[in-house]
Design a protein around this motif. Structure first.
Motif, mmCIF file in Angstrom:
data_model
loop_
_atom_site.group_PDB
_atom_site.id
_atom_site.type_symbol
_atom_site.label_atom_id
_atom_site.label_comp_id
_atom_site.label_asym_id
_atom_site.label_seq_id
_atom_site.Cartn_x
_atom_site.Cartn_y
_atom_site.Cartn_z
ATOM 1 N N MET A 1 53.350 51.906 29.137
ATOM 2 C CA MET A 1 53.524 52.107 30.552
ATOM 3 C C MET A 1 52.466 51.269 31.279
ATOM 4 N N LYS A 2 52.805 50.758 32.441
ATOM 5 C CA LYS A 2 51.878 49.943 33.218
ATOM 6 C C LYS A 2 51.643 50.581 34.580
ATOM 7 N N LYS A 3 50.483 50.309 35.138
ATOM 8 C CA LYS A 3 50.190 50.788 36.493
ATOM 9 C C LYS A 3 49.387 49.732 37.235
ATOM 10 N N ALA A 4 49.525 49.729 38.541
ATOM 11 C CA ALA A 4 48.772 48.816 39.391
ATOM 12 C C ALA A 4 47.464 49.468 39.794
ATOM 13 N N THR A 23 34.352 36.562 41.099
ATOM 14 C CA THR A 23 34.450 35.794 39.857
ATOM 15 C C THR A 23 34.527 36.726 38.653
ATOM 16 N N GLN A 24 33.678 37.740 38.630
ATOM 17 C CA GLN A 24 33.697 38.710 37.531
ATOM 18 C C GLN A 24 35.052 39.421 37.475
ATOM 19 N N LEU A 25 35.550 39.855 38.630
ATOM 20 C CA LEU A 25 36.833 40.559 38.663
ATOM 21 C C LEU A 25 37.986 39.645 38.249
ATOM 22 N N LEU A 26 37.962 38.371 38.660
ATOM 23 C CA LEU A 26 38.991 37.416 38.237
ATOM 24 C C LEU A 26 39.026 37.302 36.715
ATOM 25 N N ASN A 27 37.862 37.277 36.089
ATOM 26 C CA ASN A 27 37.771 37.187 34.633
ATOM 27 C C ASN A 27 38.209 38.473 33.938
ATOM 28 N N GLU A 28 38.331 39.566 34.682
ATOM 29 C CA GLU A 28 38.823 40.840 34.144
ATOM 30 C C GLU A 28 40.301 41.053 34.457
ATOM 31 N N GLY A 29 40.959 40.032 35.018
ATOM 32 C CA GLY A 29 42.391 40.131 35.266
ATOM 33 C C GLY A 29 42.789 40.541 36.674
ATOM 34 N N TRP A 30 41.831 40.685 37.582
ATOM 35 C CA TRP A 30 42.127 41.040 38.967
ATOM 36 C C TRP A 30 42.584 39.801 39.726
ATOM 37 N N LYS A 31 43.404 39.999 40.765
ATOM 38 C CA LYS A 31 43.860 38.896 41.621
ATOM 39 C C LYS A 31 43.498 39.226 43.059
ATOM 40 N N PRO A 32 43.056 38.237 43.836
ATOM 41 C CA PRO A 32 42.748 38.497 45.252
ATOM 42 C C PRO A 32 44.034 38.727 46.039
ATOM 43 N N ILE A 33 43.944 39.618 47.001
ATOM 44 C CA ILE A 33 45.061 39.926 47.893
ATOM 45 C C ILE A 33 44.611 39.575 49.309
ATOM 46 N N MET A 47 41.388 43.241 45.954
ATOM 47 C CA MET A 47 41.772 42.756 44.633
ATOM 48 C C MET A 47 42.774 43.737 44.014
ATOM 49 N N ALA A 48 43.672 43.221 43.164
ATOM 50 C CA ALA A 48 44.649 44.073 42.485
ATOM 51 C C ALA A 48 44.917 43.531 41.089
ATOM 52 N N ARG A 49 45.370 44.410 40.198
ATOM 53 C CA ARG A 49 45.794 44.013 38.857
ATOM 54 C C ARG A 49 46.744 45.059 38.305
ATOM 55 N N SER A 77 62.446 52.602 41.421
ATOM 56 C CA SER A 77 63.058 51.303 41.671
ATOM 57 C C SER A 77 62.086 50.137 41.482
ATOM 58 N N TYR A 78 60.784 50.383 41.354
ATOM 59 C CA TYR A 78 59.805 49.320 41.181
ATOM 60 C C TYR A 78 59.105 49.454 39.836
ATOM 61 N N GLY A 79 59.116 48.387 39.066
ATOM 62 C CA GLY A 79 58.389 48.355 37.809
ATOM 63 C C GLY A 79 57.131 47.535 37.951
ATOM 64 N N ALA A 80 56.380 47.423 36.872
ATOM 65 C CA ALA A 80 55.132 46.665 36.892
ATOM 66 C C ALA A 80 55.381 45.193 37.204
ATOM 67 N N GLN A 81 56.456 44.631 36.660
ATOM 68 C CA GLN A 81 56.754 43.225 36.943
ATOM 69 C C GLN A 81 57.085 43.032 38.416
#
Length: 91
Positions: A1-4, A23-33, A47-49, A77-81
């Motif tokens: 299962m995935k979660k945001a 930079t640290q968060l980007l390297n942990e898989g986070w993306k800027p919003i 940031m979100a991931r 109706s919404y999945g992780a993708q």
């Protein structure tokens, strides 16, 4: 299962500390919003991931299905993708 997941990075001592944190968060898989925000002289970046979540042991498939069927249709109706695609469209 995935979660945001969602978090706000803050530059406690200005832009350089925000750059380090982002930079640290980007390297942990986070993306800027969106773009930067400012409040009381501090810069902020949303940031979100999406992460994988394991189900607790002892939780049967039928129980998981029954609990997901009890959730509102809107949430089904919404999945992780879909969530990541919406995040990508925002950035």
């Amino acid at each position: 299962m995935k979660k945001a997941e969602y978090k706000i990075a803050v530059g406690k001592s200005g832009f350089s500390s925000l750059e380090e944190e982002v930079t640290q968060l980007l390297n942990e898989g986070w993306k800027p919003i969106g773009g930067l925000a400012f409040n009381a002289g501090y810069p902020y970046q949303a940031m979100a991931r999406v992460v994988n979540v394991t189900k607790p042991s002892g939780h049967s498939q039928s129980q998981a299905q029954a609990s997901s069927e009890a959730e509102p249709t809107r949430r089904q109706s919404y999945g992780a993708q879909d969530a990541m695609r919406m995040i990508d469209e925002l950035t």
